[in-house]
Design a protein around this motif. Structure first.
Motif, PDB file in Angstrom:
ATOM      1  N   GLN A  46      12.927  -5.397  -0.508  1.00  0.00           N
ATOM      2  CA  GLN A  46      12.405  -4.334   0.360  1.00  0.00           C
ATOM      3  C   GLN A  46      11.304  -3.562  -0.371  1.00  0.00           C
ATOM      4  OE1 GLN A  46      13.207  -5.062   3.598  1.00  0.00           O
ATOM      5  NE2 GLN A  46      13.368  -2.879   3.913  1.00  0.00           N
ATOM      6  N   ALA A  47      11.486  -3.353  -1.665  1.00  0.00           N
ATOM      7  CA  ALA A  47      10.448  -2.684  -2.457  1.00  0.00           C
ATOM      8  C   ALA A  47       9.159  -3.500  -2.439  1.00  0.00           C
ATOM      9  CB  ALA A  47      10.927  -2.474  -3.896  1.00  0.00           C
ATOM     10  N   ALA A  48       9.291  -4.815  -2.537  1.00  0.00           N
ATOM     11  CA  ALA A  48       8.104  -5.674  -2.508  1.00  0.00           C
ATOM     12  C   ALA A  48       7.371  -5.546  -1.173  1.00  0.00           C
ATOM     13  CB  ALA A  48       8.491  -7.125  -2.769  1.00  0.00           C
ATOM     14  N   PHE A  49       8.120  -5.469  -0.072  1.00  0.00           N
ATOM     15  CA  PHE A  49       7.481  -5.275   1.233  1.00  0.00           C
ATOM     16  C   PHE A  49       6.826  -3.899   1.315  1.00  0.00           C
ATOM     17  CE2 PHE A  49      10.472  -8.638   2.629  1.00  0.00           C
ATOM     18  CZ  PHE A  49       9.534  -9.526   3.117  1.00  0.00           C
ATOM     19  N   ALA A  50       7.487  -2.889   0.797  1.00  0.00           N
ATOM     20  CA  ALA A  50       6.924  -1.537   0.817  1.00  0.00           C
ATOM     21  C   ALA A  50       5.641  -1.473  -0.011  1.00  0.00           C
ATOM     22  CB  ALA A  50       7.951  -0.527   0.299  1.00  0.00           C
ATOM     23  N   ASN A  52       3.285  -3.454  -0.029  1.00  0.00           N
ATOM     24  CA  ASN A  52       2.128  -3.848   0.786  1.00  0.00           C
ATOM     25  C   ASN A  52       1.328  -2.645   1.274  1.00  0.00           C
ATOM     26  OD1 ASN A  52       2.410  -6.669   0.685  1.00  0.00           O
ATOM     27  ND2 ASN A  52       3.905  -6.643   2.327  1.00  0.00           N
ATOM     28  N   GLU A  53       1.959  -1.483   1.357  1.00  0.00           N
ATOM     29  CA  GLU A  53       1.273  -0.273   1.808  1.00  0.00           C
ATOM     30  C   GLU A  53       0.310   0.282   0.764  1.00  0.00           C
ATOM     31  OE1 GLU A  53       3.784   2.774   3.570  1.00  0.00           O
ATOM     32  OE2 GLU A  53       5.333   1.250   3.874  1.00  0.00           O
ATOM     33  N   GLY A  54       0.425  -0.184  -0.469  1.00  0.00           N
ATOM     34  CA  GLY A  54      -0.433   0.330  -1.524  1.00  0.00           C
ATOM     35  C   GLY A  54      -0.094   1.767  -1.864  1.00  0.00           C
ATOM     36  N   GLY A  55      -1.116   2.556  -2.170  1.00  0.00           N
ATOM     37  CA  GLY A  55      -0.946   3.948  -2.602  1.00  0.00           C
ATOM     38  C   GLY A  55      -0.084   4.809  -1.707  1.00  0.00           C
ATOM     39  N   PRO A  56      -0.289   4.775  -0.363  1.00  0.00           N
ATOM     40  CA  PRO A  56       0.521   5.624   0.511  1.00  0.00           C
ATOM     41  C   PRO A  56       2.029   5.341   0.429  1.00  0.00           C
ATOM     42  CG  PRO A  56      -1.398   4.835   1.693  1.00  0.00           C
ATOM     43  CD  PRO A  56      -1.363   4.104   0.374  1.00  0.00           C
ATOM     44  N   GLY A  57       2.394   4.132   0.057  1.00  0.00           N
ATOM     45  CA  GLY A  57       3.811   3.785  -0.020  1.00  0.00           C
ATOM     46  C   GLY A  57       4.363   3.765  -1.429  1.00  0.00           C
ATOM     47  N   GLU A  58       3.576   4.255  -2.392  1.00  0.00           N
ATOM     48  CA  GLU A  58       3.991   4.135  -3.789  1.00  0.00           C
ATOM     49  C   GLU A  58       5.315   4.835  -4.088  1.00  0.00           C
ATOM     50  OE1 GLU A  58       2.424   4.781  -8.371  1.00  0.00           O
ATOM     51  OE2 GLU A  58       1.172   5.473  -6.718  1.00  0.00           O
ATOM     52  N   THR A  59       5.510   6.038  -3.614  1.00  0.00           N
ATOM     53  CA  THR A  59       6.740   6.781  -3.914  1.00  0.00           C
ATOM     54  C   THR A  59       7.955   6.037  -3.383  1.00  0.00           C
ATOM     55  OG1 THR A  59       5.538   8.875  -3.879  1.00  0.00           O
ATOM     56  CG2 THR A  59       7.930   8.982  -3.623  1.00  0.00           C
ATOM     57  N   ARG A  60       7.881   5.608  -2.128  1.00  0.00           N
ATOM     58  CA  ARG A  60       8.992   4.860  -1.518  1.00  0.00           C
ATOM     59  C   ARG A  60       9.219   3.537  -2.252  1.00  0.00           C
ATOM     60  NH1 ARG A  60       9.288   1.030   2.875  1.00  0.00           N
ATOM     61  NH2 ARG A  60      11.424   0.986   3.658  1.00  0.00           N
ATOM     62  N   THR A  61       8.124   2.842  -2.556  1.00  0.00           N
ATOM     63  CA  THR A  61       8.220   1.551  -3.243  1.00  0.00           C
ATOM     64  C   THR A  61       8.916   1.702  -4.582  1.00  0.00           C
ATOM     65  OG1 THR A  61       6.205   0.749  -2.171  1.00  0.00           O
ATOM     66  CG2 THR A  61       6.877  -0.370  -4.189  1.00  0.00           C
ATOM     67  N   ARG A  62       8.476   2.663  -5.365  1.00  0.00           N
ATOM     68  CA  ARG A  62       9.067   2.840  -6.703  1.00  0.00           C
ATOM     69  C   ARG A  62      10.524   3.298  -6.620  1.00  0.00           C
ATOM     70  NH1 ARG A  62       5.477   1.482 -10.370  1.00  0.00           N
ATOM     71  NH2 ARG A  62       3.253   1.918 -10.076  1.00  0.00           N
ATOM     72  N   ALA A  63      10.854   4.086  -5.615  1.00  0.00           N
ATOM     73  CA  ALA A  63      12.248   4.511  -5.429  1.00  0.00           C
ATOM     74  C   ALA A  63      13.135   3.314  -5.084  1.00  0.00           C
ATOM     75  CB  ALA A  63      12.339   5.584  -4.354  1.00  0.00           C
ATOM     76  N   LEU A  64      12.662   2.476  -4.162  1.00  0.00           N
ATOM     77  CA  LEU A  64      13.420   1.269  -3.799  1.00  0.00           C
ATOM     78  C   LEU A  64      13.577   0.344  -5.006  1.00  0.00           C
ATOM     79  CD1 LEU A  64      11.879   0.417  -0.315  1.00  0.00           C
ATOM     80  CD2 LEU A  64      14.315   0.842  -0.769  1.00  0.00           C
ATOM     81  N   THR A  91       4.263  -4.638  -6.671  1.00  0.00           N
ATOM     82  CA  THR A  91       3.995  -3.203  -6.631  1.00  0.00           C
ATOM     83  C   THR A  91       2.725  -2.876  -7.411  1.00  0.00           C
ATOM     84  OG1 THR A  91       6.333  -2.642  -6.383  1.00  0.00           O
ATOM     85  CG2 THR A  91       4.888  -0.923  -7.272  1.00  0.00           C
ATOM     86  N   GLU A  92       2.663  -3.332  -8.641  1.00  0.00           N
ATOM     87  CA  GLU A  92       1.498  -3.037  -9.475  1.00  0.00           C
ATOM     88  C   GLU A  92       0.238  -3.678  -8.910  1.00  0.00           C
ATOM     89  OE1 GLU A  92       1.704  -0.693 -11.465  1.00  0.00           O
ATOM     90  OE2 GLU A  92       3.843  -0.616 -11.867  1.00  0.00           O
ATOM     91  N   PHE A  93       0.352  -4.890  -8.387  1.00  0.00           N
ATOM     92  CA  PHE A  93      -0.815  -5.562  -7.814  1.00  0.00           C
ATOM     93  C   PHE A  93      -1.377  -4.759  -6.641  1.00  0.00           C
ATOM     94  CE2 PHE A  93      -3.078  -8.468  -5.069  1.00  0.00           C
ATOM     95  CZ  PHE A  93      -3.861  -9.187  -5.958  1.00  0.00           C
ATOM     96  N   HIS A  94      -0.504  -4.364  -5.728  1.00  0.00           N
ATOM     97  CA  HIS A  94      -0.955  -3.641  -4.540  1.00  0.00           C
ATOM     98  C   HIS A  94      -1.453  -2.230  -4.861  1.00  0.00           C
ATOM     99  CE1 HIS A  94      -0.134  -6.768  -1.717  1.00  0.00           C
ATOM    100  NE2 HIS A  94       1.120  -6.859  -2.115  1.00  0.00           N
ATOM    101  N   LEU A  95      -1.095  -1.729  -6.028  1.00  0.00           N
ATOM    102  CA  LEU A  95      -1.600  -0.419  -6.459  1.00  0.00           C
ATOM    103  C   LEU A  95      -2.850  -0.557  -7.331  1.00  0.00           C
ATOM    104  CD1 LEU A  95       1.794   1.337  -7.240  1.00  0.00           C
ATOM    105  CD2 LEU A  95       0.246   1.806  -5.324  1.00  0.00           C
ATOM    106  N   GLY A  96      -3.295  -1.789  -7.551  1.00  0.00           N
ATOM    107  CA  GLY A  96      -4.508  -2.019  -8.324  1.00  0.00           C
ATOM    108  C   GLY A  96      -4.319  -2.028  -9.823  1.00  0.00           C
ATOM    109  N   ASN A  97      -3.068  -2.083 -10.276  1.00  0.00           N
ATOM    110  CA  ASN A  97      -2.767  -2.138 -11.713  1.00  0.00           C
ATOM    111  C   ASN A  97      -2.595  -3.604 -12.116  1.00  0.00           C
ATOM    112  OD1 ASN A  97      -2.664   0.720 -11.750  1.00  0.00           O
ATOM    113  ND2 ASN A  97      -0.544   0.651 -11.062  1.00  0.00           N
ATOM    114  N   PHE A  98      -3.712  -4.316 -12.206  1.00  0.00           N
ATOM    115  CA  PHE A  98      -3.678  -5.774 -12.330  1.00  0.00           C
ATOM    116  C   PHE A  98      -3.149  -6.259 -13.673  1.00  0.00           C
ATOM    117  CE2 PHE A  98      -7.082  -4.771  -9.245  1.00  0.00           C
ATOM    118  CZ  PHE A  98      -6.378  -5.171  -8.114  1.00  0.00           C
TER     119      PHE A  98
END
Length: 169
Positions: A46-50, A52-64, A91-98
């Protein structure tokens, strides 16, 4: 639960909405049944799907991801550790932390290949995201060598999924 996870994984490349819906169904069932190992896997994916939102979903993604990691440490094994690395990579890819994404993909790929069975899709996904990370980092020479090596290996194994992904990716 396993059928929903399998369906979600299979659809993830071509239909992320239906895939996420199936993973949500699997998560709900894992909660309902109190299955810690499956709950870890579903939460991590679920975190991996979250992601996909990139920056706007970062808090939720990292919590999951943190929650799934904690559950996985308590109830899981190698597969769950690989999933944590995979979700961390996405998560890191979608946030641009390659660079961080690349590091997670390489560790995740090794876990899936060396410590688990039946996880070729997961390891192929790690390979594709590692190649994409290298491309985004401008590592053209090492990217070219790795593509050649991965394609040769996948072709030798008769793994059409991995061969196609490497060629297209």
């Amino acid at each position: 639960i396993d059928a929903c996870v399998s369906g979600a994984m299979g659809l993830s490349v071509v239909d992320s909405l239906r895939s996420a819906d199936l993973m949500s169904e699997a998560l709900g069932r894992a909660i309902e049944h109190g299955d810690g190992r499956r709950l870890a896997v579903c939460t991590i994916w679920q975190a991996a799907f979250a992601a996909n939102e990139g920056g706007p979903g970062e808090t939720r993604t990292r919590a999951l991801l943190a929650r799934g990691t904690t559950i996985g440490e308590r109830h899981g094994g190698a597969y769950e550790r690989g999933c944590v690395r995979a979700a961390s990579a996405l998560t890191e890819f979608h946030l641009g932390n390659f660079q961080k994404a690349l590091e997670h993909t390489l560790v995740g790929e090794r876990i899936f290949l060396d410590e688990t069975r039946g996880t070729r899709k997961e390891s192929a996904t790690m390979q594709i995201f590692s190649l994409a990370s290298q491309a985004m980092l401008g590592e053209v020479a090492s990217l070219s060598r790795r593509v050649e090596l991965l394609e040769r290996d996948a072709t030798a194994r008769g793994d059409r999924y991995a061969t196609t992904n490497v060629r297209q990716g």
